[in-house]
Design an enzyme around this catalytic site. Structure first.
Site, PDB file in Angstrom:
ATOM      1  N   TYR A 143     -40.353 -23.325  11.899  1.00 51.14           N
ATOM      2  CA  TYR A 143     -39.571 -21.818  11.253  1.00 51.14           C
ATOM      3  C   TYR A 143     -38.254 -21.398  12.054  1.00 51.14           C
ATOM      4  O   TYR A 143     -39.365 -20.741  12.950  1.00 51.14           O
ATOM      5  CB  TYR A 143     -40.247 -21.169  10.190  1.00 51.14           C
ATOM      6  CG  TYR A 143     -39.053 -19.885   9.573  1.00 51.14           C
ATOM      7  CD1 TYR A 143     -39.019 -20.143   8.534  1.00 51.14           C
ATOM      8  CD2 TYR A 143     -39.087 -19.062  10.283  1.00 51.14           C
ATOM      9  CE1 TYR A 143     -38.541 -19.056   7.598  1.00 51.14           C
ATOM     10  CE2 TYR A 143     -38.495 -17.753   9.647  1.00 51.14           C
ATOM     11  CZ  TYR A 143     -37.578 -17.801   8.450  1.00 51.14           C
ATOM     12  OH  TYR A 143     -37.332 -16.933   7.566  1.00 51.14           O
ATOM     13  N   GLU A 231     -31.405 -19.097   7.634  1.00 47.55           N
ATOM     14  CA  GLU A 231     -32.566 -19.838   8.539  1.00 47.55           C
ATOM     15  C   GLU A 231     -32.828 -20.911   8.566  1.00 47.55           C
ATOM     16  O   GLU A 231     -31.510 -21.542   7.173  1.00 47.55           O
ATOM     17  CB  GLU A 231     -32.540 -19.138   6.702  1.00 47.55           C
ATOM     18  CG  GLU A 231     -34.795 -18.885   6.498  1.00 47.55           C
ATOM     19  CD  GLU A 231     -35.225 -18.533   5.555  1.00 47.55           C
ATOM     20  OE1 GLU A 231     -36.581 -17.760   5.190  1.00 47.55           O
ATOM     21  OE2 GLU A 231     -34.106 -18.575   4.728  1.00 47.55           O
TER      22      GLU A 231
END
Length: 421
Positions: A143, A231
């Protein structure tokens, strides 16, 4: 999946016991647009083609993926949770990995259909494009995100060596896996900063040097395009030892539209609330909610207070609408048109504290709006401040059936009562 980041960069409004999330300042673009933009900055992304018709699907498969045995078919809407979403037609999932021969069939079942996810609400969103991508052989998923952080007064990189699933759950179960690296907005990202991120991600296959360069390129993209959030979930490693942005979400600062014209031309108004689109065209700040009392207020703080006191008296606000400090009569008229376009609105509360905004301008706007819109719901008006007496006189002489209030508490109470009358 994106909730942890949303908590850091979003404003939360609580209405009728439900949390309503709205990002403060942002242009949201589709995944395929984000991938194309990242590619321009040298970030590794999967090969992909966005298509909007079955003919385009067929051509893309033949020309871009002639030797691929499998393809990933991704529905393109401006909402998260697509993989676990459901089409109103009954098709399960907005992201499918299929054999080359079945790609056209599954794309055809997505195009033009309404996809409902946890972020769209029950009404869902229409899929106008699908994104055909090569299927990568992933050996590790991580992530990565960059946000604007108030505490450090600059960009903050958040990363985790596990990804592809809910970052909130990972943060709860494995808080030590979450790393945060603040970046000096004046100095920019350094090799040391990027190395901290890569060491926290702990890639298993991708080379450390190449990974550091990818992190630096992502930051350059964030900085040069006026991102408010970038993101990637997952940031993946492939069997060919590459670090790849397998999925990405990018938001951009609306205040930078004047210098990011190419990016802001990517806006897809068909994916946005039409009321918010209409409001933006006349420089009004509008957020649609789920209540019954439409609000028109000047100033964000007063608007929030108005919504809270409506709730205190047992009502539910239908929107956040800030006309600002120098709204014109025309903007007031347009504001009423937006409010009355919502079928759920059963009453309207106008709460104006005149400082820069003059009460007589608001009053004239209300009168003209009533003539143009043909108001059919009760309107409660509280005016105070600059030119308040002129404003009250304009309303009184208009002959309109308005409910006047002396203060905010009185106005909210009367608006809630008007629902029952």
């Amino acid at each position: 999946m994106r909730g942890l980041v949303n908590k850091l960069v979003c404003r939360s409004l609580t209405v009728a016991g439900k949390w309503q999330n709205q990002q403060l300042r942002r242009l949201n673009i589709h995944e395929y647009q984000g991938a194309e933009l990242m590619g321009k900055y040298g970030v590794n992304v999967p090969k992909g083609v966005a298509v909007s018709s079955l003919d385009q699907v067929k051509n893309a498969i033949q020309q871009a993926f002639p030797n691929e045995s499998e393809l990933v078919v991704k529905s393109q809407i401006l909402a998260g949770g697509r993989g676990l979403g459901t089409f109103k037609s009954g098709l399960q999932g907005g992201v499918h990995i299929v054999n080359h021969d079945h790609a056209q069939d599954i794309a055809g079942k997505m195009l033009g259909q309404v996809l409902v996810t946890k972020q769209t609400g029950p009404q869902g969103k229409v899929v106008s494009k699908v994104y055909l991508c090569e299927k990568l052989s992933l050996v590790n998923e991580m992530y990565f995100s960059i946000i604007l952080d108030r505490k450090s007064a600059g960009p903050l990189i958040i990363a985790c060596k596990k990804g592809g699933t809910s970052i909130e759950d990972l943060a709860d179960k494995f808080p030590d896996m979450i790393i945060k690296v603040p970046i000096d907005v004046f100095a920019g990202i350094t090799d040391e900063d990027a190395a901290k991120v890569v060491d926290g991600l702990a890639p298993k296959a991708a080379g450390r040097k190449d990974s550091i360069e990818q992190v630096k390129k992502l930051y350059e993209l964030f900085r040069k395009t006026d991102c408010t959030m970038l993101e990637i979930n997952p940031l993946a490693e492939t069997s060919t030892n590459q670090l790849v942005a397998a999925d990405a979400k990018l938001n951009f600062d609306d205040n930078a539209a004047f210098r990011q014209k190419e990016i802001f031309a990517l806006r897809d108004p068909t994916q946005e609330d039409p009321r918010e689109v209409s409001a933006a065209k006349v420089d009004l700040n509008y957020i649609g909610l789920d209540g019954e009392i439409g609000c028109m207020v000047n100033g964000a703080g007063l608007a929030m207070a108005t919504m809270d006191i409506i709730k205190l008296h047992g009502g539910t606000p239908a929107n956040f609408l800030d006309v600002g400090g120098n709204a014109s009569e025309h903007q007031v008229v347009e504001a009423f048109k937006i409010l009355t376009s919502d079928d759920k609105v059963k009453a309207i509360l106008v709460n104006i504290f005149g400082g820069i905004m003059k009460c007589d301008v608001i009053a004239s706007g209300i009168v003209n709006a009533a003539k143009e819109v043909s108001l059919k719901v009760p309107v409660v008006v509280r005016l105070e401040g600059t030119n308040v007496e002129q404003g009250k006189r304009i309303l009184k002489e208009s002959g309109m059936k308005l409910i006047t209030a002396d203060d905010l508490d009185d106005a909210a109470e009367k608006a809630v009562k008007a629902l029952a009358d």
